[in-house]
Each structure stands twice: as structure tokens, then as C-alpha cells.
Design an enzyme around this catalytic site. Structure first.
Site, PDB file in Angstrom:
ATOM      1  N   GLY A 194       0.807  -1.211   0.000  1.00 31.80           N
ATOM      2  CA  GLY A 194       0.000   0.000   0.000  1.00 31.80           C
ATOM      3  C   GLY A 194       0.845   1.266   0.000  1.00 31.80           C
ATOM      4  CB  CYS A 195       3.723   2.290   2.059  1.00 26.73           C
ATOM      5  SG  CYS A 195       2.847   2.196   3.641  1.00 26.73           S
ATOM      6  CB  THR A 196       5.150   0.349  -2.807  1.00 25.03           C
ATOM      7  OG1 THR A 196       6.105  -0.074  -1.831  1.00 25.03           O
ATOM      8  CG2 THR A 196       5.817   0.437  -4.160  1.00 25.03           C
TER       9      THR A 196
END
Length: 153
Positions: free
Chosen positions: A44-46
Site C-alpha cells: 500500500g505504501c509503495t
């Protein structure tokens, strides 16, 4: 959680390059998209970081800079930034004091286990240091477009 119209809490944090970046560095010149994310190099952060990367020219054209903040350290941020060629600074908030000041730290739960962590939240801060827009409970995919709409708004 901070609200629109409030003065944004000041901060100074080390970035992926080792340089300390402060909110005051942008006062009077650029809006700041300050986004809090849980962990470097997770799916998700990527996705969220890469959307900001892919829309970087539009963000700049809107007179803004993006600053990503997580509890990961400077070395982790450097690897994450290099791996995905992110054009904006990642700030290390290892004691999560800045996340707490912004209300982006709190109780989370996964598989029935409760713990404290980053609440994925984004703030658009005006050149006057006031919060123009708050995005709580951010979904990583499509978020950059929401932020761009707010910047142009």
C-alpha cells in the site's frame, strides 16, 4: 485529529538524504502535501508513493511539495526512495512525535490484534502554515488524484 483552518504543528525531521527538513522551509513559498504512511516498501505504501511520483510534475505545477513521513529510519527511507525513484523527501519520524502532533498515530487492529501505529493520513498545508485540507483514512490507490484536485481546488 487536526482540522482544516488550524495552524499546522511545526516540525523538523531528518530526511532520506540526512538533511533536516522543517515545515518552515516552505512557508510563504510552497504548499506542503504532508502524508503519513505506515512502512517503507510495503504494497500500500509503495502504491501511494509511486502515485505521487507519477504525478510529481502536476504537484509541482500546483505550487506544492510532497513530504512522506513514517517511523522508518533514514537508511530505510533512502533504500525505498532509490528503489522507486521517488522525487520527494521521505522524513524519519522514529519516535512518532510528529505523527502524534498531527493526530496520525493511534490504535489500529489487524487479525484481531490491537496496536499503536500510523493512521494513513494526508494534510495539505498552505503557504501561510494553515491546514487547507485533511484526508483521513486514506486509501493508497487513487489518493494522488484526490490531493491534486484539492491543490487545484
Amino acid at each position: 485529529m487536526l482540522e482544516e483552518g488550524q495552524k499546522a504543528p511545526k516540525f523538523s525531521l531528518p530526511s532520506d538524504s540526512g538533511k533536516v527538513i522543517s515545515l518552515d522551509d516552505f512557508k510563504g513559498s510552497q504548499k506542503v502535501v504532508l502524508y503519513f504512511y505506515p512502512k517503507d516498501d510495503t504494497s500500500g505504501c509503495t502504491a501511494q508513493a509511486c502515485e505521487f511520483r507519477d504525478n510529481w510534475k502536476s504537484v509541482q505545477a500546483a505550487g506544492a511539495v510532497v513530504l512522506g513521513v513514517s517511523p522508518d529510519g533514514v537508511a530505510s527511507h533512502g533504500k525505498f526512495k532509490g528503489k522507486y525513484q521517488l522525487p520527494f523527501p521521505l522524513l524519519a519520524d522514529e519516535d512518532h512525535a510528529v505523527a502524534e502532533a498531527y493526530g496520525a498515530w493511534g490504535e489500529k487492529s489487524m487479525y484481531g490484534r490491537k496496536y499503536q501505529g500510523i493512521l494513513r493520513t494526508t494534510f495539505v498545508i498552505g503557504t501561510d502554515g494553515r491546514i487547507e485540507k485533511v484526508f483521513p483514512k486514506v486509501k493508497p490507490k487513487g489518493h494522488a488524484a484526490e490531493v491534486l484536485a484539492a491543490l487545484k481546488g
